[in-house]
Design an enzyme around this catalytic site. Structure first.
Site, short mmCIF file in Angstrom:
data_model
loop_
_atom_site.label_atom_id
_atom_site.label_comp_id
_atom_site.label_asym_id
_atom_site.label_seq_id
_atom_site.Cartn_x
_atom_site.Cartn_y
_atom_site.Cartn_z
N CYS A 157 29.30 -2.16 11.91
CA CYS A 157 30.10 -0.96 11.68
C CYS A 157 29.34 0.07 10.85
CB CYS A 157 31.44 -1.36 11.05
SG CYS A 157 32.67 -0.04 11.02
N LEU A 158 29.93 0.53 9.76
CA LEU A 158 29.29 1.52 8.88
C LEU A 158 27.94 1.02 8.37
CD1 LEU A 158 29.14 3.98 7.00
CD2 LEU A 158 30.75 2.82 5.49
#
Length: 585
Positions: A323-324
């Site tokens: 993800c991030l």
């Protein structure tokens, strides 16, 4: 509790006992609610006026397209005519809606419930069709309108009400209504907690970090003000020459990849002969107010990379991230390339990670200038956004799974929250510093800087993904609600080196945790990389089971092929999972 004569089985509690227990819970909950502090009315991390402006623009958009609106209305009239002629007829198997909310047999077998379900689904489809009539391209305003409409439609589903949910009706008859009284007590307790409703999605007492979750043996071997570096104990006599370093997102803690032993990605990688290091971000407080993307890249990932190389004899490192964390790793790769240090990394695997933010689906509603202004005002007071606020945001985007299912289970059915390692991890959230959110939201998301080349800098270096020649593996998830798989695919075009793409089954979190032994979800692979994601899927071949072994093979192909003696953690600071992962403040 008495036992049935001649058996060892306890009798089920009587209706009287259920009511006594429920009323006692209500009394206790009322006491807690009375003692709970009165909310002080903090600023909101969003701009409510922007919602009204978006809805106003939506109404004007309808007026600007009268013919399209008339066509939609005419189609709706035809559909309702067909509905009423077929409402009481059983549907063929192929026509049954695939919606988990309506899994109880009564929704299909009983004409009343079947008609209620089908009327709701038809009305929902038609309202969404009306929303599509509004003028203008896909934008934060249009996304905001769609988001508000979805929240409304999800809230009014017949499954959410006691008198129109067959499971709740059945349970209410069985308990004499005690389930509703007990559910009211749960509602009072949750509201008194100050964390909002439905805060108990999983049994919070079922797991202990370092015990039955986040329990793979290892040690903290380095720490600074932003992270602890964990190295896991080897279980094979020799290992691949290239160590691995995992970078998690900031919003959740690292141990999604180290849940229970049977589903732990860390444990599986170690068993494949991989030396695994993990970044465990600190749960920030006000002292981290000024830590932005630059600090997390330089003091975080780049520093961790250097420490891993020290402990692995200057070997190249295989980075992997989720993800991030994957966005930050991509920025790190470009920074290292600009500094002439690209050879410190052997490969990078980005899982469910976006670098092209042109298509954020529902999340576009929140990347709106008015909301960003409101969020920054909100952050000034404390210097961070709280994990509860972040969880509420994620829950709103997946309201059926994370809000309304819990409303039904806890407030209407009075069912105890089941133990779930993944939900336990999800609810164990972390804060994010003010400077990080500002630099990430404005510098990356709002301007889509990594694609548009708008001059996003780290350490005085302009970040250009085209300079990244490191082999990259992108893993997207078919049903991902956070990072749409096609958007992940599109991001691969920004890298200057070889890119491989795998599409896993299931969603953003569950699709990652897919151990081979479970033989679940499946995945798609293809040797081609056409321009359009849809064309890639058309030409891809679906395979059963887990994508993990394919990933392991890709790592081996990208590596040197050399094996070295197992690396044990040296000079440990404390055992894994470390102390940063337990900081709650």
């Amino acid at each position: 509790m008495s036992e049935t004569p001649g058996t060892d089985q306890p009798n089920p509690p009587s209706v009287t006992q259920l009511w006594q227990d429920a009323l006692a819970n209500v009394s206790s909950a009322l006491g807690k609610a009375a003692r709970a502090p009165i909310p002080t009315g903090p600023s909101q991390p969003y701009d409510p006026l922007a919602l009204f402006r978006s809805m106003s623009g939506f109404a004007m958009g309808l007026g600007a397209n009268p013919k399209q609106l008339f066509d939609v209305q005419l189609q709706a009239a035809r559909e309702w005519g067909e509905f009423w002629t077929q409402a009481w007829l059983p549907k063929a198997d192929a026509e049954k809606p695939r919606d988990r909310r309506f899994s109880a047999p009564e929704w299909e077998e009983q004409p009343y419930f079947r008609g209620l379900r089908d009327a709701y689904l038809l009305a929902s489809k038609q309202l969404r069709a009306v929303a599509d009539v509004a003028d203008g391209p896909h934008s934060p305003d249009k996304a905001m309108t769609a988001f508000v409409l979805d929240q409304y439609l999800n809230a009014i589903a017949p499954t959410n009400f006691a008198m129109t949910n067959p499971e709740v009706i059945r349970r209410t008859v069985e308990t004499g209504g005690a389930n509703l009284a007990a559910g009211f007590a749960h509602l009072l307790e949750d509201m008194a907690s100050g964390k909002g409703i439905v805060r108990r999605r999983s049994d919070e007492n079922a797991f202990t970090k370092g015990g039955n979750i986040a329990a793979t043996p290892g040690s903290v071997v380095f720490q600074n003000h932003l992270f602890q570096l964990i190295q896991y104990d080897p279980v094979t006599p020799d290992v691949h020459a290239e160590p691995m370093l995992y970078v998690p997102p900031l919003v959740n803690k690292f141990y999604m990849i180290d849940l229970q032993p049977r589903s732990s990605m860390v444990r599986w990688l170690v068993e494949q002969g991989r030396t695994v290091f993990v970044v465990s971000w600190i749960n920030p407080d006000e002292s981290h107010r000024d830590c932005g993307v630059e600090q997390y890249v330089l003091d975080g990932i780049v520093t961790a990379l250097g420490e891993v190389r020290k402990k692995a004899g200057k070997a190249k490192v295989d980075l992997f991230a989720f993800c991030l964390g994957g966005t930050l790793v991509a920025i790190t790769l470009a920074y290292l390339a600009a500094k002439g240090r690209a050879d410190e990394v052997g490969s990078a695997t980005l899982i469910g990670s976006m670098v092209d933010f042109a298509d954020m689906r529902d999340w576009s509603a929140f990347v709106h200038e008015a909301h960003l202004d409101a969020l920054e005002t909100h952050l000034e007071k404390r210097g961070f956004i709280d994990s509860t606020e972040l969880q509420q945001l994620f829950a709103a985007v997946r309201s059926n799974d994370l809000i309304w299912s819990s409303v039904i289970n806890h407030y209407l059915l009075d069912r105890a929250a089941p133990p779930s390692d993944l939900l336990y991890w999800f609810e164990d959230g972390a804060r994010i510093p003010q400077a990080f959110l500002k630099s990430y939201n404005r510098g990356l998301l709002f301007s889509n800087a990594l694609k548009e080349g708008t001059g996003f800098e780290v350490g005085g270096v302009a970040i250009d993904l085209a300079t990244v020649k490191t082999p990259v593996l992108l893993v997207a998830l078919k049903d991902d609600h956070v990072s749409a798989w096609s958007a992940v695919y599109d991001g691969g075009k920004l890298f200057g080196g070889p890119v491989t793409f795998i599409l896993g089954g299931s969603g953003h979190n569950a699709g990652v945790i897919n151990p081979p032994a479970a033989n679940k979800h499946g995945y798609w692979i293809s040797g081609a990389m056409p321009d359009r994601a849809e064309d890639w899927l058309t030409g891809a071949e679906k395979q059963p089971g887990s994508w993990w072994p394919v990933w392991d093979g890709w790592l081996s192909a990208a590596g040197s092929g050399k094996r070295v003696a197992s690396r044990k953690p040296a000079n440990p600071i404390e055992p894994a999972p470390g102390s940063y992962v337990s900081i709650t403040h």
